[in-house]
Design a protein around this motif. Structure first.
Motif, short mmCIF file in Angstrom:
data_model
loop_
_atom_site.label_atom_id
_atom_site.label_comp_id
_atom_site.label_asym_id
_atom_site.label_seq_id
_atom_site.Cartn_x
_atom_site.Cartn_y
_atom_site.Cartn_z
N PHE A 156 56.23 15.89 93.33
CA PHE A 156 57.04 15.82 92.11
C PHE A 156 58.37 15.13 92.41
O PHE A 156 59.07 15.53 93.34
CB PHE A 156 57.30 17.22 91.56
N ARG A 157 58.69 14.11 91.62
CA ARG A 157 59.89 13.32 91.88
C ARG A 157 61.03 13.61 90.91
O ARG A 157 62.14 13.10 91.08
CB ARG A 157 59.55 11.82 91.81
N HIS A 158 60.77 14.42 89.89
CA HIS A 158 61.81 14.64 88.88
C HIS A 158 62.76 15.77 89.26
O HIS A 158 63.78 15.94 88.60
CB HIS A 158 61.17 14.93 87.52
N LEU A 159 62.45 16.56 90.28
CA LEU A 159 63.35 17.57 90.80
C LEU A 159 63.74 17.20 92.22
O LEU A 159 62.88 16.93 93.05
CB LEU A 159 62.70 18.96 90.78
N THR A 160 65.03 17.19 92.49
CA THR A 160 65.54 16.83 93.81
C THR A 160 65.41 18.02 94.75
O THR A 160 65.80 19.14 94.40
CB THR A 160 67.00 16.39 93.73
N ILE A 161 64.87 17.79 95.93
CA ILE A 161 64.78 18.86 96.94
C ILE A 161 65.79 18.57 98.04
O ILE A 161 66.21 17.43 98.23
CB ILE A 161 63.36 18.97 97.51
N PRO A 162 66.24 19.61 98.76
CA PRO A 162 67.25 19.38 99.80
C PRO A 162 66.80 18.33 100.81
O PRO A 162 65.66 18.34 101.28
CB PRO A 162 67.38 20.77 100.46
N ALA A 163 67.71 17.41 101.12
CA ALA A 163 67.40 16.35 102.08
C ALA A 163 67.47 16.86 103.52
O ALA A 163 66.91 16.23 104.43
CB ALA A 163 68.38 15.20 101.89
N TRP A 164 68.13 17.99 103.70
CA TRP A 164 68.31 18.55 105.04
C TRP A 164 68.65 20.02 104.90
O TRP A 164 69.25 20.44 103.91
CB TRP A 164 69.45 17.81 105.76
N MET A 165 68.23 20.83 105.85
CA MET A 165 68.59 22.24 105.86
C MET A 165 69.24 22.58 107.20
O MET A 165 68.87 22.01 108.24
CB MET A 165 67.36 23.12 105.65
N PRO A 166 70.22 23.50 107.22
CA PRO A 166 70.84 23.90 108.48
C PRO A 166 69.80 24.33 109.50
O PRO A 166 68.77 24.93 109.15
CB PRO A 166 71.75 25.06 108.07
N GLU A 167 70.06 24.01 110.75
CA GLU A 167 69.08 24.25 111.80
C GLU A 167 69.11 25.66 112.37
O GLU A 167 68.26 26.02 113.18
CB GLU A 167 69.28 23.22 112.92
N GLN A 168 70.09 26.47 111.95
CA GLN A 168 70.14 27.84 112.45
C GLN A 168 68.91 28.63 111.99
O GLN A 168 68.31 28.33 110.96
CB GLN A 168 71.41 28.55 111.97
N LYS A 169 68.58 29.64 112.73
CA LYS A 169 67.44 30.48 112.38
C LYS A 169 67.76 31.25 111.11
O LYS A 169 68.85 31.77 110.92
CB LYS A 169 67.14 31.46 113.52
N THR A 170 66.78 31.32 110.21
CA THR A 170 66.99 32.01 108.95
C THR A 170 66.68 33.50 109.08
O THR A 170 65.76 33.90 109.77
CB THR A 170 66.12 31.41 107.83
N ASP A 171 67.47 34.28 108.37
CA ASP A 171 67.26 35.72 108.31
C ASP A 171 66.42 36.08 107.08
O ASP A 171 65.70 37.08 107.07
CB ASP A 171 68.62 36.43 108.25
N TYR A 172 66.51 35.23 106.04
CA TYR A 172 65.79 35.49 104.80
C TYR A 172 65.63 34.17 104.07
O TYR A 172 66.55 33.35 104.04
CB TYR A 172 66.59 36.47 103.94
N TYR A 173 64.44 33.95 103.48
CA TYR A 173 64.20 32.73 102.71
C TYR A 173 63.24 33.05 101.57
O TYR A 173 62.22 33.71 101.77
CB TYR A 173 63.58 31.63 103.59
N LEU A 174 63.60 32.58 100.38
CA LEU A 174 62.68 32.69 99.24
C LEU A 174 62.96 31.55 98.28
O LEU A 174 64.10 31.32 97.88
CB LEU A 174 62.83 34.02 98.51
N ALA A 175 61.91 30.80 97.94
CA ALA A 175 61.99 29.75 96.93
C ALA A 175 61.12 30.14 95.76
O ALA A 175 59.99 30.61 95.92
CB ALA A 175 61.54 28.41 97.51
N GLN A 176 61.64 29.97 94.55
CA GLN A 176 60.90 30.20 93.32
C GLN A 176 60.81 28.88 92.55
O GLN A 176 61.82 28.19 92.39
CB GLN A 176 61.60 31.21 92.42
N VAL A 177 59.63 28.55 92.07
CA VAL A 177 59.43 27.38 91.24
C VAL A 177 58.91 27.84 89.89
O VAL A 177 57.90 28.55 89.82
CB VAL A 177 58.43 26.39 91.88
N HIS A 178 59.60 27.47 88.82
CA HIS A 178 59.17 27.81 87.46
C HIS A 178 58.54 26.59 86.81
O HIS A 178 59.05 25.47 86.94
CB HIS A 178 60.34 28.31 86.62
N MET A 179 57.45 26.82 86.09
CA MET A 179 56.67 25.73 85.53
C MET A 179 56.48 25.89 84.03
O MET A 179 56.42 27.01 83.51
CB MET A 179 55.31 25.66 86.22
N GLU A 180 56.39 24.75 83.37
CA GLU A 180 56.08 24.70 81.95
C GLU A 180 54.89 23.76 81.75
O GLU A 180 54.43 23.12 82.70
CB GLU A 180 57.31 24.23 81.16
#
Length: 327
Positions: A156-180
């Protein structure tokens, strides 16, 4: 205010919001709650009501109470006017007990349905038969790793996604995508139901017709930094970009791929940063809402994207810029 936000506080706030419960108190809880109200407003109210639909709140509730005037900043980084928070439709300055209870019940009711369903619910009560007591739960996907999120969104090209994420280890991650549902598809009606004084319609969207129109990412790092990233589509836009509290400033900057961008800082603490961006889509994204199945309404044409990154307990604006635009 120099209170730091711990990863645990951030995690708890996110869990409260995702479970459908309203956050109790505290900085991050109020930021997420205010943001949620802004997104609800632009989804269910008619366009053309001034600042309410292009304005999204970045760090709007630094104090524990919503007090004082807000300044309205334009996409040029200039202050156009001031606004009393009690006059802003999607900020509930003070909710009476009945209104708060109605919202809590409706939110809890909608959160009980499966992620793959779209549900439109409203109160079947003449006294409360208006738009503020109706809500939509859109179809949703959740991802617990950034790699899984990137793989899904790559088509999908109509929503911009992060070009880079910090390299530190994550303690928590959650992504939600809503659709129509895209305009050429349809919502398959599963049920027209009633539960007490709540009426609801349940729908399914075929996978081929499901279009992401919004996503949000929450992530906390082991080093204490926390980020919120989201992108959402709009049918229109306004020159008025954001509400600022007295201690906040908005500086116009340049981000590759974006038409406009503002860097938001807080004079009272370097630990709160925000980056808000917008762009006109190359082609409109045309969708329909589920209530189009029983109410004659035209399709909605999304023409703009708004893309935002918040940083908590992070002092370096270059990190946000890199996340937005890459190297």
């Amino acid at each position: 205010m120099n209170k730091k936000i711990t990863a645990a506080e951030f995690h708890d706030a996110v869990e409260r919001e995702l479970s459908g419960l309203k956050p109790d108190s505290g900085l991050i809880q109020q930021v997420i709650a205010a943001d949620r109200e802004a997104m609800k407003a632009r989804k269910i109210l008619p366009a053309g009501m001034g600042v309410a639909f292009a304005v999204l709140i970045i760090l709007a509730t630094v104090a524990y109470a919503i007090t004082g005037l807000y300044s309205v900043a334009t996409w040029q980084g200039e202050i156009s006017r001031t606004v009393d928070p009690t006059e802003i439709p999607y900020i509930q300055y003070e909710k009476d007990g009945e209104t708060a209870e109605q919202e809590r019940r409706l939110s809890g009711f909608l959160s009980s349905f499966p992620c793959e369903e779209t549900v439109y619910a409203w109160f079947d009560n003449e006294e409360h038969n208006d738009i503020q007591f109706g809500d939509i739960k859109r179809r949703e996907k959740r991802f617990e790793t950034h790699d899984a999120f990137i793989r899904y969104m790559s088509g999908f090209r109509h929503l911009t996604i992060p070009a880079w994420m910090p390299e530190q280890k994550t303690d928590y991650y959650l992504a939600q995508v809503h659709m129509e549902c895209e305009a050429s598809g349809k919502y398959d009606l599963l049920e027209e139901g009633v539960q007490g004084d709540i009426r609801f319609n349940r729908f399914l969207i075929d996978e081929s017709a499901a279009v992401p129109t919004e996503y949000s990412i929450v992530v906390t790092m082991e080093n204490g930094g926390s980020y919120m990233i989201d992108s959402m589509l709009f049918a229109g836009t306004s020159d008025e970009a954001i509400l600022l509290r007295e201690e906040e400033t908005a500086e116009r900057i340049t981000i590759d791929g974006m038409d406009d961008a503002l860097l938001v800082r807080n004079r009272d603490t370097a630990d709160l940063l925000g980056l808000i961006m917008r762009r006109k889509l190359d082609e409109p994204v045309c969708i329909k809402h589920p209530h189009n199945e029983y109410v004659d309404e035209e399709e909605i044409r999304y023409t703009y994207e708004q893309y935002r990154i918040w940083a908590f307990n992070a002092r370096d604006p270059e990190t946000l810029i890199k996340m937005a635009a890459g190297e």
